[in-house]
Every structure is written in structure tokens, then in C-alpha cells.
Design a protein around this motif. Structure first.
Motif, PDB file in Angstrom:
ATOM      1  N   MET A   1      42.239  24.836  33.641  1.00 29.26           N
ATOM      2  CA  MET A   1      41.237  25.347  34.575  1.00 29.26           C
ATOM      3  C   MET A   1      40.380  24.178  35.040  1.00 29.26           C
ATOM      4  SD  MET A   1      38.710  28.613  34.164  1.00 29.26           S
ATOM      5  CE  MET A   1      37.581  28.123  32.906  1.00 29.26           C
ATOM      6  N   PRO A   2      40.097  24.099  36.323  1.00 27.53           N
ATOM      7  CA  PRO A   2      39.275  22.994  36.819  1.00 27.53           C
ATOM      8  C   PRO A   2      37.878  23.048  36.231  1.00 27.53           C
ATOM      9  CG  PRO A   2      39.841  24.509  38.625  1.00 27.53           C
ATOM     10  CD  PRO A   2      40.483  25.017  37.380  1.00 27.53           C
ATOM     11  N   SER A   3      37.268  21.890  36.092  1.00 28.44           N
ATOM     12  CA  SER A   3      35.926  21.854  35.510  1.00 28.44           C
ATOM     13  C   SER A   3      34.912  22.548  36.403  1.00 28.44           C
ATOM     14  CB  SER A   3      35.508  20.406  35.239  1.00 28.44           C
ATOM     15  OG  SER A   3      35.570  19.666  36.441  1.00 28.44           O
ATOM     16  N   ILE A  22      40.219  44.183  40.243  1.00 29.03           N
ATOM     17  CA  ILE A  22      39.512  44.933  39.196  1.00 29.03           C
ATOM     18  C   ILE A  22      40.510  45.738  38.372  1.00 29.03           C
ATOM     19  CG2 ILE A  22      37.905  46.839  38.752  1.00 29.03           C
ATOM     20  CD1 ILE A  22      36.310  45.829  41.235  1.00 29.03           C
ATOM     21  N   LEU A  23      41.404  46.447  39.048  1.00 29.78           N
ATOM     22  CA  LEU A  23      42.405  47.244  38.330  1.00 29.78           C
ATOM     23  C   LEU A  23      43.249  46.357  37.418  1.00 29.78           C
ATOM     24  CD1 LEU A  23      43.624  49.660  41.166  1.00 29.78           C
ATOM     25  CD2 LEU A  23      42.015  50.170  39.314  1.00 29.78           C
ATOM     26  N   LYS A  24      43.674  45.216  37.930  1.00 28.16           N
ATOM     27  CA  LYS A  24      44.489  44.287  37.131  1.00 28.16           C
ATOM     28  C   LYS A  24      43.713  43.775  35.926  1.00 28.16           C
ATOM     29  CE  LYS A  24      48.018  41.698  36.198  1.00 28.16           C
ATOM     30  NZ  LYS A  24      49.232  42.283  35.632  1.00 28.16           N
ATOM     31  N   ILE A  40      37.857  37.544  36.713  1.00 28.76           N
ATOM     32  CA  ILE A  40      38.458  37.260  38.018  1.00 28.76           C
ATOM     33  C   ILE A  40      38.212  35.796  38.404  1.00 28.76           C
ATOM     34  CG2 ILE A  40      38.282  37.751  40.498  1.00 28.76           C
ATOM     35  CD1 ILE A  40      37.750  40.728  39.663  1.00 28.76           C
ATOM     36  N   LEU A  41      37.020  35.306  38.187  1.00 29.58           N
ATOM     37  CA  LEU A  41      36.688  33.912  38.494  1.00 29.58           C
ATOM     38  C   LEU A  41      37.555  32.965  37.666  1.00 29.58           C
ATOM     39  CD1 LEU A  41      34.752  32.037  40.111  1.00 29.58           C
ATOM     40  CD2 LEU A  41      33.225  32.140  38.132  1.00 29.58           C
ATOM     41  N   ARG A  42      37.664  33.240  36.374  1.00 29.42           N
ATOM     42  CA  ARG A  42      38.432  32.383  35.462  1.00 29.42           C
ATOM     43  C   ARG A  42      39.929  32.416  35.817  1.00 29.42           C
ATOM     44  NH1 ARG A  42      37.076  34.776  31.199  1.00 29.42           N
ATOM     45  NH2 ARG A  42      38.952  35.999  30.930  1.00 29.42           N
ATOM     46  N   GLN A  43      40.476  33.617  36.003  1.00 27.29           N
ATOM     47  CA  GLN A  43      41.911  33.739  36.268  1.00 27.29           C
ATOM     48  C   GLN A  43      42.310  33.146  37.622  1.00 27.29           C
ATOM     49  OE1 GLN A  43      43.994  37.427  34.970  1.00 27.29           O
ATOM     50  NE2 GLN A  43      41.911  38.117  34.477  1.00 27.29           N
ATOM     51  N   SER A  44      41.381  33.119  38.569  1.00 24.81           N
ATOM     52  CA  SER A  44      41.670  32.557  39.894  1.00 24.81           C
ATOM     53  C   SER A  44      41.363  31.062  39.955  1.00 24.81           C
ATOM     54  CB  SER A  44      40.871  33.290  40.970  1.00 24.81           C
ATOM     55  OG  SER A  44      39.489  32.992  40.865  1.00 24.81           O
ATOM     56  N   GLU A  45      41.102  30.461  38.806  1.00 27.78           N
ATOM     57  CA  GLU A  45      40.709  29.052  38.731  1.00 27.78           C
ATOM     58  C   GLU A  45      39.509  28.787  39.624  1.00 27.78           C
ATOM     59  OE1 GLU A  45      44.328  26.817  39.475  1.00 27.78           O
ATOM     60  OE2 GLU A  45      44.927  27.063  37.375  1.00 27.78           O
ATOM     61  N   GLU A  46      38.558  29.710  39.561  1.00 26.61           N
ATOM     62  CA  GLU A  46      37.270  29.651  40.244  1.00 26.61           C
ATOM     63  C   GLU A  46      37.369  29.778  41.763  1.00 26.61           C
ATOM     64  OE1 GLU A  46      34.654  26.584  38.828  1.00 26.61           O
ATOM     65  OE2 GLU A  46      35.155  26.979  36.737  1.00 26.61           O
ATOM     66  N   ALA A  47      38.496  30.283  42.274  1.00 22.64           N
ATOM     67  CA  ALA A  47      38.635  30.473  43.721  1.00 22.64           C
ATOM     68  C   ALA A  47      37.958  31.760  44.175  1.00 22.64           C
ATOM     69  CB  ALA A  47      40.104  30.496  44.114  1.00 22.64           C
ATOM     70  N   PHE A  48      37.974  32.806  43.329  1.00 23.39           N
ATOM     71  CA  PHE A  48      37.411  34.099  43.692  1.00 23.39           C
ATOM     72  C   PHE A  48      36.114  34.354  42.942  1.00 23.39           C
ATOM     73  CE2 PHE A  48      41.989  35.784  44.334  1.00 23.39           C
ATOM     74  CZ  PHE A  48      42.049  35.254  45.595  1.00 23.39           C
TER      75      PHE A  48
END
Length: 121
Positions: A1-3, A22-24, A40-48
Motif C-alpha cells: 500500500m502506498p505511504s 459497501i456491499l463488498k 474502502i480507502l485501504r483496499q483501493s490503495e487510497e484512490a477512493f
């Protein structure tokens, strides 16, 4: 994950995307709103990045549709929080919406990557 990702690099969620995310997230088990946003933030590598206003409107909408249920509990910070869970109807919607998004992303990939029947730009 990016810093740390530049906030300007974050992606704006398309309508309907937040519901699916959210459902996922809730497939993994019950979670409170802040935990859902962090996941969601973590799993999207902070993109979302999901702002609280959008998140809680989406949670209410999903609860109204009976795709999720909620009950009060205590968070890891020892604070009162609503914990959301995926319902059977929500699992069905997750499967349907996931298939839709997979078809959409495949089609976009074909077009953007110069698939059959397209000409290079």
C-alpha cells in the motif's frame, strides 16, 4: 500500500459504485460506517476516499432497500456505533452488480486498449 496518495489523485466514484463497494466490504462481516470508509480507502490503495455525507446517505439507502441491516453496538474506540451487515437480498444484489461491473470494465478495456473493431487514436 502506498505511504500517502496525493488527494488530487483520488478517483471520483461513479453513481452506484459506492453501493457496490459497501456491499463488498460487508461480505467480510459486520462493520460500522467509519470502518467501511477506512476499508474502502485501504483496499483501493487510497484512490477512493468516501466522505461521511455520501457514506451515510448510501448506508441509509441500502438499509431502506433491505440490502443491509443495522444494529447498535460498541466500536473499538468504546463508542456507540451502528454496525451494518449484509442481508440475503444484499448478497444477491452484490452478485448481480459485480457481474454488471465486470462486463462494463471488460467493455471499457476493449475500447481503451484497442480491442476488436476499434482503430487506434
Amino acid at each position: 500500500m502506498p505511504s500517502q496518495t496525493n488527494p488530487d489523485d483520488r478517483v471520483t466514484l461513479l453513481q452506484g459504485t459506492l453501493d457496490l463497494l459497501i456491499l463488498k466490504t460487508l461480505v467480510l462481516g459486520a462493520c460500522h460506517g467509519q470502518g467501511i470508509a477506512r476499508s474502502i480507502l485501504r483496499q483501493s490503495e487510497e484512490a477512493f476516499f468516501v466522505d461521511h455525507g455520501s457514506l451515510y446517505l448510501a448506508l441509509q439507502r441500502l438499509e431502506d432497500k433491505k440490502w443491509i441491516s443495522a444494529k447498535w453496538g460498541v466500536s473499538e474506540n468504546n463508542r456507540k456505533a451502528r454496525f451494518y451487515s449484509l442481508t440475503a437480498k444484499g448478497r444477491q444484489q452484490l452478485a448481480e452488480k459485480t457481474n454488471e461491473w465486470q462486463r462494463l470494465t471488460r467493455a471499457m478495456g476493449l475500447i481503451l486498449n484497442g480491442g476488436p473493431g476499434t482503430e487506434e487514436v
